[in-house]
Design a protein around this motif. Structure first.
Motif, PDB file in Angstrom:
ATOM      1  N   ARG A  38       0.818  -1.215   0.000  1.00 30.01           N
ATOM      2  CA  ARG A  38       0.000   0.000   0.000  1.00 30.01           C
ATOM      3  C   ARG A  38       0.852   1.265   0.000  1.00 30.01           C
ATOM      4  O   ARG A  38       0.308   2.366   0.090  1.00 30.01           O
ATOM      5  CB  ARG A  38      -0.912   0.014   1.233  1.00 30.01           C
ATOM      6  CG  ARG A  38      -1.860  -1.163   1.314  1.00 30.01           C
ATOM      7  CD  ARG A  38      -2.797  -1.001   2.511  1.00 30.01           C
ATOM      8  NE  ARG A  38      -3.635  -2.183   2.701  1.00 30.01           N
ATOM      9  CZ  ARG A  38      -4.561  -2.280   3.653  1.00 30.01           C
ATOM     10  NH1 ARG A  38      -4.750  -1.290   4.498  1.00 30.01           N
ATOM     11  NH2 ARG A  38      -5.288  -3.378   3.766  1.00 30.01           N
ATOM     12  N   ARG A  39       2.147   1.111  -0.068  1.00 31.89           N
ATOM     13  CA  ARG A  39       3.021   2.275   0.036  1.00 31.89           C
ATOM     14  C   ARG A  39       4.152   2.213  -0.994  1.00 31.89           C
ATOM     15  O   ARG A  39       5.311   2.068  -0.656  1.00 31.89           O
ATOM     16  CB  ARG A  39       3.592   2.384   1.457  1.00 31.89           C
ATOM     17  CG  ARG A  39       2.529   2.824   2.457  1.00 31.89           C
ATOM     18  CD  ARG A  39       2.922   2.496   3.873  1.00 31.89           C
ATOM     19  NE  ARG A  39       1.923   2.992   4.805  1.00 31.89           N
ATOM     20  CZ  ARG A  39       0.789   2.369   5.097  1.00 31.89           C
ATOM     21  NH1 ARG A  39       0.513   1.220   4.518  1.00 31.89           N
ATOM     22  NH2 ARG A  39      -0.078   2.884   5.950  1.00 31.89           N
ATOM     23  N   PRO A  40       3.807   2.293  -2.288  1.00 26.61           N
ATOM     24  CA  PRO A  40       4.839   2.308  -3.329  1.00 26.61           C
ATOM     25  C   PRO A  40       5.580   3.649  -3.298  1.00 26.61           C
ATOM     26  O   PRO A  40       5.145   4.585  -2.621  1.00 26.61           O
ATOM     27  CB  PRO A  40       4.018   2.142  -4.610  1.00 26.61           C
ATOM     28  CG  PRO A  40       2.675   2.718  -4.265  1.00 26.61           C
ATOM     29  CD  PRO A  40       2.449   2.420  -2.809  1.00 26.61           C
ATOM     30  N   PRO A  41       6.748   3.771  -3.995  1.00 23.66           N
ATOM     31  CA  PRO A  41       7.353   2.753  -4.875  1.00 23.66           C
ATOM     32  C   PRO A  41       8.241   1.794  -4.082  1.00 23.66           C
ATOM     33  O   PRO A  41       8.949   2.208  -3.170  1.00 23.66           O
ATOM     34  CB  PRO A  41       8.186   3.602  -5.840  1.00 23.66           C
ATOM     35  CG  PRO A  41       8.582   4.796  -5.016  1.00 23.66           C
ATOM     36  CD  PRO A  41       7.440   5.067  -4.078  1.00 23.66           C
ATOM     37  N   VAL A  42       8.209   0.534  -4.461  1.00 30.01           N
ATOM     38  CA  VAL A  42       8.936  -0.465  -3.688  1.00 30.01           C
ATOM     39  C   VAL A  42      10.328  -0.755  -4.250  1.00 30.01           C
ATOM     40  O   VAL A  42      11.216  -1.170  -3.508  1.00 30.01           O
ATOM     41  CB  VAL A  42       8.134  -1.776  -3.599  1.00 30.01           C
ATOM     42  CG1 VAL A  42       6.826  -1.536  -2.879  1.00 30.01           C
ATOM     43  CG2 VAL A  42       7.875  -2.360  -4.981  1.00 30.01           C
ATOM     44  N   ASP A  43      10.535  -0.552  -5.550  1.00 34.25           N
ATOM     45  CA  ASP A  43      11.826  -0.906  -6.149  1.00 34.25           C
ATOM     46  C   ASP A  43      12.971  -0.147  -5.482  1.00 34.25           C
ATOM     47  O   ASP A  43      13.981  -0.728  -5.085  1.00 34.25           O
ATOM     48  CB  ASP A  43      11.814  -0.607  -7.653  1.00 34.25           C
ATOM     49  CG  ASP A  43      10.836  -1.490  -8.402  1.00 34.25           C
ATOM     50  OD1 ASP A  43      10.468  -2.539  -7.847  1.00 34.25           O
ATOM     51  OD2 ASP A  43      10.454  -1.135  -9.523  1.00 34.25           O
ATOM     52  N   ARG A  44      12.801   1.169  -5.395  1.00 32.59           N
ATOM     53  CA  ARG A  44      13.844   1.981  -4.784  1.00 32.59           C
ATOM     54  C   ARG A  44      14.047   1.615  -3.322  1.00 32.59           C
ATOM     55  O   ARG A  44      15.179   1.517  -2.834  1.00 32.59           O
ATOM     56  CB  ARG A  44      13.475   3.465  -4.909  1.00 32.59           C
ATOM     57  CG  ARG A  44      14.560   4.399  -4.360  1.00 32.59           C
ATOM     58  CD  ARG A  44      14.120   5.856  -4.388  1.00 32.59           C
ATOM     59  NE  ARG A  44      12.998   6.085  -3.490  1.00 32.59           N
ATOM     60  CZ  ARG A  44      11.846   6.626  -3.844  1.00 32.59           C
ATOM     61  NH1 ARG A  44      11.648   6.979  -5.105  1.00 32.59           N
ATOM     62  NH2 ARG A  44      10.878   6.824  -2.951  1.00 32.59           N
ATOM     63  N   PHE A  45      12.945   1.390  -2.604  1.00 35.41           N
ATOM     64  CA  PHE A  45      13.042   1.060  -1.187  1.00 35.41           C
ATOM     65  C   PHE A  45      13.851  -0.205  -0.976  1.00 35.41           C
ATOM     66  O   PHE A  45      14.784  -0.236  -0.162  1.00 35.41           O
ATOM     67  CB  PHE A  45      11.647   0.886  -0.595  1.00 35.41           C
ATOM     68  CG  PHE A  45      11.658   0.557   0.875  1.00 35.41           C
ATOM     69  CD1 PHE A  45      11.609   1.561   1.817  1.00 35.41           C
ATOM     70  CD2 PHE A  45      11.724  -0.765   1.314  1.00 35.41           C
ATOM     71  CE1 PHE A  45      11.625   1.262   3.180  1.00 35.41           C
ATOM     72  CE2 PHE A  45      11.745  -1.076   2.664  1.00 35.41           C
ATOM     73  CZ  PHE A  45      11.686  -0.053   3.595  1.00 35.41           C
ATOM     74  N   TYR A  46      13.520  -1.272  -1.698  1.00 38.70           N
ATOM     75  CA  TYR A  46      14.217  -2.538  -1.509  1.00 38.70           C
ATOM     76  C   TYR A  46      15.688  -2.444  -1.902  1.00 38.70           C
ATOM     77  O   TYR A  46      16.548  -3.087  -1.287  1.00 38.70           O
ATOM     78  CB  TYR A  46      13.532  -3.643  -2.312  1.00 38.70           C
ATOM     79  CG  TYR A  46      12.209  -4.078  -1.740  1.00 38.70           C
ATOM     80  CD1 TYR A  46      12.069  -4.319  -0.373  1.00 38.70           C
ATOM     81  CD2 TYR A  46      11.098  -4.267  -2.554  1.00 38.70           C
ATOM     82  CE1 TYR A  46      10.849  -4.721   0.155  1.00 38.70           C
ATOM     83  CE2 TYR A  46       9.868  -4.678  -2.035  1.00 38.70           C
ATOM     84  CZ  TYR A  46       9.760  -4.898  -0.676  1.00 38.70           C
ATOM     85  OH  TYR A  46       8.562  -5.294  -0.146  1.00 38.70           O
ATOM     86  N   ALA A  47      16.001  -1.658  -2.913  1.00 36.66           N
ATOM     87  CA  ALA A  47      17.395  -1.509  -3.343  1.00 36.66           C
ATOM     88  C   ALA A  47      18.241  -0.911  -2.220  1.00 36.66           C
ATOM     89  O   ALA A  47      19.318  -1.431  -1.882  1.00 36.66           O
ATOM     90  CB  ALA A  47      17.466  -0.641  -4.595  1.00 36.66           C
ATOM     91  N   PHE A  48      17.750   0.174  -1.639  1.00 35.47           N
ATOM     92  CA  PHE A  48      18.506   0.813  -0.560  1.00 35.47           C
ATOM     93  C   PHE A  48      18.426   0.020   0.734  1.00 35.47           C
ATOM     94  O   PHE A  48      19.385  -0.006   1.515  1.00 35.47           O
ATOM     95  CB  PHE A  48      17.998   2.242  -0.351  1.00 35.47           C
ATOM     96  CG  PHE A  48      18.430   3.204  -1.421  1.00 35.47           C
ATOM     97  CD1 PHE A  48      19.724   3.692  -1.454  1.00 35.47           C
ATOM     98  CD2 PHE A  48      17.555   3.601  -2.417  1.00 35.47           C
ATOM     99  CE1 PHE A  48      20.138   4.569  -2.443  1.00 35.47           C
ATOM    100  CE2 PHE A  48      17.954   4.481  -3.419  1.00 35.47           C
ATOM    101  CZ  PHE A  48      19.248   4.965  -3.433  1.00 35.47           C
ATOM    102  N   PHE A  49      17.308  -0.634   0.964  1.00 29.18           N
ATOM    103  CA  PHE A  49      17.136  -1.412   2.191  1.00 29.18           C
ATOM    104  C   PHE A  49      18.100  -2.590   2.224  1.00 29.18           C
ATOM    105  O   PHE A  49      18.766  -2.846   3.240  1.00 29.18           O
ATOM    106  CB  PHE A  49      15.694  -1.905   2.269  1.00 29.18           C
ATOM    107  CG  PHE A  49      15.273  -2.390   3.627  1.00 29.18           C
ATOM    108  CD1 PHE A  49      15.075  -1.491   4.666  1.00 29.18           C
ATOM    109  CD2 PHE A  49      15.043  -3.741   3.871  1.00 29.18           C
ATOM    110  CE1 PHE A  49      14.673  -1.929   5.927  1.00 29.18           C
ATOM    111  CE2 PHE A  49      14.646  -4.182   5.118  1.00 29.18           C
ATOM    112  CZ  PHE A  49      14.449  -3.278   6.149  1.00 29.18           C
TER     113      PHE A  49
END
Length: 496
Positions: free
Chosen positions: A101-112
């Protein structure tokens, strides 16, 4: 390249490389599978390295003859790396559901995912240059996590986080230059690396104490130490809950680890014991403990309350470290483990409550959570267990940690006694701002409208992290004897 070298470097480099590979959009169609596999693989690699590597200094890159990027899995690094490797996959698992429910996920997972490796790099840094480099990288790698929503409040919090972090890093950088000049080596060495003959001959003791103080304050910014603490209750609440969990539970500990290295592996506890620096840092830690507890007590916003709690609870570790005795070190290490588990659990629980906000309700505020325990019984039970550990209920990890802190503090005289009193006041305040949430959620009162209550089915990838983290907050107390023996034999024996 030997097998020991590969095993030492892999926990650091593997998640950084695989994290940045996520920016290659055409390659990966199923992000969750990729992120999950890479995260759990990193944890396995980290556990393997922690148990199988030797305490050999592995140089990745030599900058000059005296400066290098190097890593070593000594026992403090092994302990913290294993803690990170246990918690990080659980938060990642939780994020798969939460971020829908809280995109964008691509950038988040990359940095996470990349931050996972950088935090391991902070833990197993072999010298001050490596520590400082990865400490700085962590700041810039976590900025996108705080700014994830890109709303005005998130951007404002990110700027605050950046300014405070850079201020702290600038203070620590000054220490790096002086310790390079007055140290016999840049590699971390139990007991310190200062050239005492030169310092005595040049009568530089006073200057080194000032530099040490500024360095500790600088690294303390990441730990939320007063006066560089204001970013924490601003940044944590606006970040997505998975980011808040690791920011509060683990990344604040990067500052603690850096301070620990400076105290015991660069300057040396003998040089600091009885000095004004010890008194000043102890006083600042106690002020932070009291301030954080008071602010949490009066704060109504749920995530901000938990964030202010982190300001207080992380400084327990700073206080314990600066006692410069065996009980202090035991209390500090136990508090790192117990707080990391409990605080990650609290943030994830808060995220579940906010995630399932019902129409007409506002679950962002602590005084509006009546009856939530009827709808989310497992979530609020885990919240309760984590809260009891932070308060310091007997048998929990928080209790054993605070017991050793108090024992170590009583040997310091007046300041130590004041410290014990503040620890007790903080425990009461912690009970005052956490237990009402638990009691109101399970016992909302006779005037509560029970007709609006319905059980919410929690997905397994949210439920499992909460159960394991809350269990961990308790087990760190039940298994404290095992942990203390490890600290005694493997860490304290080399330091004091």
């Amino acid at each position: 390249m030997t097998s020991n070298t590969i095993m030492t470097l892999m926990p650091v480099l593997f998640p950084i490389v695989t994290g940045f590979a996520l920016f290659s959009r055409p390659i990966f169609e199923d992000r969750h599978v990729y992120v999950g596999v890479m995260t759990f693989a990193t944890s396995i690699i980290t556990f393997f390295a922690a148990f199988m590597t030797h305490e050999e200094l592995i140089t990745l890159w030599r900058v000059t003859e005296n400066l290098s990027i190097a890593f070593r899995f000594d026992y403090p690094a092994r302990a913290f790396s294993c803690l990170v490797a246990f918690i990080w996959p659980l938060v990642t698992l939780y994020a798969f559901e939460y971020l829908k429910r809280r995109p964008p996920v691509d950038r988040f997972y990359a940095f996470f995912l990349s931050t996972f490796g950088i935090l391991i790099g902070v833990a197993c840094a072999g010298n001050l240059l490596t520590l400082y480099l990865f400490y700085e990288l962590m700041t810039f790698m976590t900025l996108p996590l705080v700014m994830h929503s890109q709303q005005r409040e998130a951007i404002r919090a990110t700027v605050s986080y950046l300014l405070y972090s850079l201020t702290g890093a600038a203070l620590a950088l000054g220490g790096f230059f002086f310790f390079q000049v007055y140290g016999v080596s840049m590699d971390f060495t139990p007991g310190g690396v200062l050239d005492m003959a030169r310092i005595t001959a040049e009568k530089s003791e006073g200057m080194i104490l000032i530099i040490t103080f500024l360095t500790l304050v600088g690294f303390g910014a990441k730990a939320g130490l007063v006066p560089l603490h204001a970013w924490l209750p601003t940044a944590h609440p606006v970040a997505p809950t998975p980011a808040s969990a690791v920011l509060s539970g683990l990344i604040t500990k990067a500052g603690v680890i850096a301070m620990f290295r400076v105290i015991y592996y660069v300057v040396g506890d003998d040089f600091l014991r009885g000095t004004w620096v010890q008194t000043a840092i102890l006083s600042m830690a106690l002020l932070t403990i009291f301030t954080g507890s008071m602010m949490a007590y009066v704060e109504k916003h749920l995530k901000k309350r938990i964030a202010w709690s982190s300001v207080s609870q992380v400084s327990y570790v700073v206080f314990a470290m600066m006692l410069l005795n065996t009980d202090g070190i035991k209390g500090a290490i136990l508090q790192i483990a117990a707080h990391s588990m409990a605080k990650s659990c609290l943030f994830l629980s808060a995220g579940v409550v906010i995630y399932f906000t019902l129409e007409g309700a506002n679950y962002h505020y602590a005084d509006q959570l009546r009856g939530v325990g009827k709808e989310l019984p497992i979530t609020m039970t885990c919240f309760a267990l984590a809260s009891l550990s932070l308060i310091g209920l007997p048998i929990t990890g928080g209790f054993v940690a605070k017991w050793y802190m108090a024992s170590g503090a009583l040997g310091l005289g007046g300041l130590g006694i004041a410290g014990v009193i503040i620890l007790m006041i903080s425990a009461l305040l912690t009970a005052g701002y956490l237990l009402p949430i638990v009691t109101d959620s399970f016992f909302p009162g006779d005037d509560f409208n029970y007709s609006r209550v319905f059980k919410i089915k929690l997905s397994w990838n949210m439920k499992i992290p909460l159960l394991l983290l809350s269990a961990g907050a308790v087990l760190t107390g039940l298994l404290a004897g095992v942990l203390i023996r490890f600290v005694d034999i493997k860490i304290i024996s080399t330091l004091l």
